[in-house]
Design an enzyme around this catalytic site. Structure first.
Site, PDB file in Angstrom:
ATOM      1  N   GLU A 159       0.895  -0.870  -0.294  1.00 36.83           N
ATOM      2  CA  GLU A 159      -0.076   0.137  -0.156  1.00 36.83           C
ATOM      3  C   GLU A 159       0.974   0.986   0.288  1.00 36.83           C
ATOM      4  OE1 GLU A 159      -3.078   0.560  -0.028  1.00 36.83           O
ATOM      5  OE2 GLU A 159      -3.795  -1.833  -0.117  1.00 36.83           O
ATOM      6  N   CYS A 182      -2.478   8.847   2.623  1.00 37.29           N
ATOM      7  CA  CYS A 182      -2.358   9.282   1.102  1.00 37.29           C
ATOM      8  C   CYS A 182      -3.058   9.120  -0.022  1.00 37.29           C
ATOM      9  CB  CYS A 182      -1.794   7.249   1.527  1.00 37.29           C
ATOM     10  SG  CYS A 182      -2.859   6.633   2.340  1.00 37.29           S
TER      11      CYS A 182
HETATM   12  P1  NAD Z   1       8.214   4.942   4.524  1.00 37.21           P
HETATM   13  O1  NAD Z   1       8.240   3.935   3.282  1.00 37.21           O
HETATM   14  O2  NAD Z   1       9.757   5.805   4.962  1.00 37.21           O
HETATM   15  O3  NAD Z   1       8.658   3.850   6.294  1.00 37.21           O
HETATM   16  C1  NAD Z   1       7.424   2.942   6.005  1.00 37.21           C
HETATM   17  C2  NAD Z   1       7.660   1.401   7.207  1.00 37.21           C
HETATM   18  O4  NAD Z   1       8.587   1.534   6.341  1.00 37.21           O
HETATM   19  C3  NAD Z   1       7.807   2.417   8.716  1.00 37.21           C
HETATM   20  O5  NAD Z   1       8.269   1.325   9.668  1.00 37.21           O
HETATM   21  C4  NAD Z   1       9.561   1.859   8.312  1.00 37.21           C
HETATM   22  O6  NAD Z   1      10.927   2.404   9.967  1.00 37.21           O
HETATM   23  C5  NAD Z   1       9.561   1.185   7.411  1.00 37.21           C
HETATM   24  N1  NAD Z   1      10.830   0.865   6.284  1.00 37.21           N
HETATM   25  C6  NAD Z   1      12.340   1.629   6.309  1.00 37.21           C
HETATM   26  N2  NAD Z   1      12.966   0.872   5.334  1.00 37.21           N
HETATM   27  C7  NAD Z   1      12.870  -0.127   4.809  1.00 37.21           C
HETATM   28  C8  NAD Z   1      13.564  -1.106   4.965  1.00 37.21           C
HETATM   29  N3  NAD Z   1      14.224  -1.724   4.084  1.00 37.21           N
HETATM   30  N4  NAD Z   1      12.466  -2.798   4.874  1.00 37.21           N
HETATM   31  C9  NAD Z   1      11.309  -2.675   5.686  1.00 37.21           C
HETATM   32  N5  NAD Z   1      11.009  -1.466   6.145  1.00 37.21           N
HETATM   33  C10 NAD Z   1      10.819  -0.441   6.015  1.00 37.21           C
HETATM   34  O7  NAD Z   1       7.130   5.734   4.924  1.00 37.21           O
HETATM   35  P2  NAD Z   1       6.499   7.175   5.674  1.00 37.21           P
HETATM   36  O8  NAD Z   1       7.293   8.174   6.253  1.00 37.21           O
HETATM   37  O9  NAD Z   1       6.499   6.064   7.228  1.00 37.21           O
HETATM   38  O10 NAD Z   1       5.173   6.867   5.553  1.00 37.21           O
HETATM   39  C11 NAD Z   1       4.159   8.359   4.530  1.00 37.21           C
HETATM   40  C12 NAD Z   1       4.501   7.045   3.076  1.00 37.21           C
HETATM   41  O11 NAD Z   1       3.348   6.158   3.292  1.00 37.21           O
HETATM   42  C13 NAD Z   1       3.451   7.410   2.316  1.00 37.21           C
HETATM   43  O12 NAD Z   1       4.305   7.729   0.464  1.00 37.21           O
HETATM   44  C14 NAD Z   1       2.312   7.815   2.513  1.00 37.21           C
HETATM   45  O13 NAD Z   1       1.508   7.860   1.047  1.00 37.21           O
HETATM   46  C15 NAD Z   1       2.032   6.478   1.977  1.00 37.21           C
HETATM   47  N6  NAD Z   1       0.712   5.617   2.599  1.00 37.21           N
HETATM   48  C16 NAD Z   1       0.274   5.100   2.298  1.00 37.21           C
HETATM   49  C17 NAD Z   1      -1.221   4.528   2.253  1.00 37.21           C
HETATM   50  C18 NAD Z   1      -1.686   3.745   1.799  1.00 37.21           C
HETATM   51  O14 NAD Z   1      -3.228   3.363   2.046  1.00 37.21           O
HETATM   52  N7  NAD Z   1      -1.624   3.492   0.419  1.00 37.21           N
HETATM   53  C19 NAD Z   1      -1.334   4.240   4.283  1.00 37.21           C
HETATM   54  C20 NAD Z   1      -0.710   5.468   4.911  1.00 37.21           C
HETATM   55  C21 NAD Z   1       0.308   5.772   3.553  1.00 37.21           C
END
Ligand code: NAD
Length: 504
Positions: free
Chosen positions: A247, A281
């Protein structure tokens, strides 16, 4: 505590990180940075407990999930306060997340049996002497990696569908919303104190901890976050061929047609653009308004945006930017839009006063600008004018993202909605499909794949199993040697009869 490590392991886990309120800098909590060994231990405990959970059957799981919703409803104020302290989002927004989460848990609990129960299916003409049965079995343990912007909803959403489908769960909340994520995870055990420890576990830390969860031997990863991290998650899961649900981000567009109710459209678009400081998002980031109603629509948007309140007050419309790094992305997008010839209708670069960004409305922004093409994730609306709705649809579809979209039109909503490339589209409002648990939620293109919610969301955390049983023999077995000439001739005759005739 559920998901916590054994005392010996916890004592050895020295590194920690602090969580602070993004607006006040006050300490909210301190959590361990879990290593790959720590993660493996939490996953192993969940796997053990998941056997018990799967063996309970759907009626008992439903009872326990409903007990969980009751516990959560009783503790809603605590959760709203924690979410507010940790992310700065208004308590009302956290409450909104909680309501959506409760609807999801309840829906998943009540519908799991209907969707996943074993069923007989038709065997088809070629296998008519067999009975055929389809069932959906739990996967085992699902790893759920969540972002900070919906600190309650994203963990609850993953847990609801994975648990209802009979799995154990290990959640890795964002390093910016760990306190809320951990509270959400541990609430299950508080509502079900007799459940085996670790069925619903958590691990905390940064990207390395998330990557360790991907490689820990879990049976599925449900990841919610940004596109670049989604790619890394998918690559890490490829090592063990772990299936993934992604997502990811969005650049959601709203189309405003000439026959739209402009007051309602302005109300919805302003809410969709500025709710949670645009850190959603499924938030509205772009608007394509038809020329005939451009001025009237812009006037209405401006009136509403100028009244928005920003801060930490109980009834502020939105709060601070949760992630400091995002502020620079917003600054880059606004700068680029203005340098390329866009105009600021409300605010501008001077609206960026960390940790707050006051509302910005940009108009006539060239389509190649970063503010039109990339996820801004801040309180910035880009409103561009188009000659007609066909052009609006063409531009709305011209990014790689495809999460959500909306259309405002009195008479043509469904036909415009059908042309928009997105996982979900709302007509005459915004984002509403997210709040309807029976509808699948997810994106296309760079917005990801796989679905939470609905029948698809339950099947996402299940493994279809096909079983056939021979009921009677029909003479010479097809599934036995030796091959005979008569068999070839008979099948040839049946094949022609069944597939080559006009009645087919
Ligand atoms: P992010 O991708 O920076 O982090 C998300 C999660 O992934 C965190 O828990 C982080 O610690 C973890 N992570 C980081 N590197 C990783 C790796 N290499 N392997 C596994 N896990 C890892 O995102 P964010 O800044 O926390 O959130 C914002 C983003 O999320 C925006 O792009 C937003 O659009 C998206 N989002 C999407 C939805 C949806 O339903 N489509 C919902 C909410 C947020």
């Amino acid at each position: 505590m559920t998901g916590q490590l054994s005392k010996e392991t916890a004592a050895a886990t020295t590194p920690t990180f602090d969580l602070t309120n993004p607006a006040t800098g006050e300490l909210v909590g301190t959590y361990p940075v879990h290593t790959a060994e720590d993660v493996a231990e939490v996953v192993a405990r969940s796997r053990e407990a998941a056997r018990w959970w799967a063996g309970l059957g759907s009626a008992e799981r439903r009872r326990r999930l409903i007990a969980w919703t009751r516990w959560l409803a009783e503790h809603s104020d605590e959760m709203c306060e924690l979410g507010f302290q940790e992310t700065g989002k208004p308590r009302g927004d956290v409450q909104f997340e909680l309501v959506a989460s409760l609807e999801d848990i309840k829906w998943a609990a009540k519908n799991a049996e209907r969707v996943l129960k074993p069923r007989r299916v038709g065997p088809g003409a070629a296998m008519m002497n067999f009975a055929a049965r389809l069932e959906y079995l739990p996967l085992g343990v699902a790893g759920i990696i969540t972002p900070w912007n919906f600190p309650l909803y994203t963990p609850f959403c993953g847990m609801a569908y994975a648990l209802a489908a009979g799995n154990g769960v290990v959640v890795k909340p964002s390093e910016l919303s760990t306190a809320t994520g951990v509270y959400a995870v541990e609430s299950f055990a508080r509502a079900n104190p007799d459940a085996p420890d670790g069925l619903v576990g958590w691990v905390s830390g940064f990207g390395e901890t998330g990557a360790a969860l991907c490689r820990s031997g879990v049976d599925k990863i449900a990841f919610t976050g940004s596109v670049p991290t989604g790619r890394r998650v998918m690559a890490a899961c490829a090592d063990n061929l772990v299936p993934v649900l992604l997502e990811l981000g969005g650049k959601d567009a709203a189309v405003v047609a000439a026959d739209a109710d402009l007051d309602a459209a302005a109300d919805a678009v302003v809410w969709g653009g500025y709710w949670h400081a645009g850190q959603a998002c499924v938030g509205v980031e772009r608007v394509y308004v038809v020329e005939a109603v451009r001025d009237a629509f812009l006037r209405r948007v401006r009136e509403r945006v100028e009244k928005l309140t920003v801060g930490l007050d109980e009834l502020s419309d939105y709060g601070p930017m949760t992630m400091p790094g995002q502020i620079e992305i917003v600054r880059r997008h606004v700068t680029d839009a203005l340098e390329r010839g866009g105009t600021a209708l409300v605010g501008g670069l001077e609206s960026i006063k960390p940790p707050y960004i006051y509302p910005i409305v940009l108009v006539d922004v060239p389509e190649e600008s970063s503010a039109v093409r990339e996820e801004t994730f801040g309180p910035v609306l880009v409103i561009n004018t188009v000659p007609d709705t066909d052009e609006a649809v063409r531009r709305a579809n011209a990014t790689n993202f495809g999460l959500a979209s909306s259309v405002f039109s009195a008479a043509h909503g469904p036909e415009i909605a059908a042309k928009l490339r997105a996982g979900g589209t709302t007509i005459n409002s915004v984002m509403t499909f997210v709040g309807i648990p029976s509808l699948p939620f997810g994106g296309v293109g760079d917005s990801g794949f796989g679905r939470f919610h609905g029948d698809d969301g339950l099947r996402e955390f299940s493994r279809p199993k096909a079983t056939t049983r021979k009921r009677f023999s029909i003479g010479k077995e097809m599934q036995a040697f030796p091959r005979t000439r008569e068999q070839f001739t008979t099948v040839r005759r049946v094949l022609k009869l069944r597939f080559a005739r006009r009645w087919n």
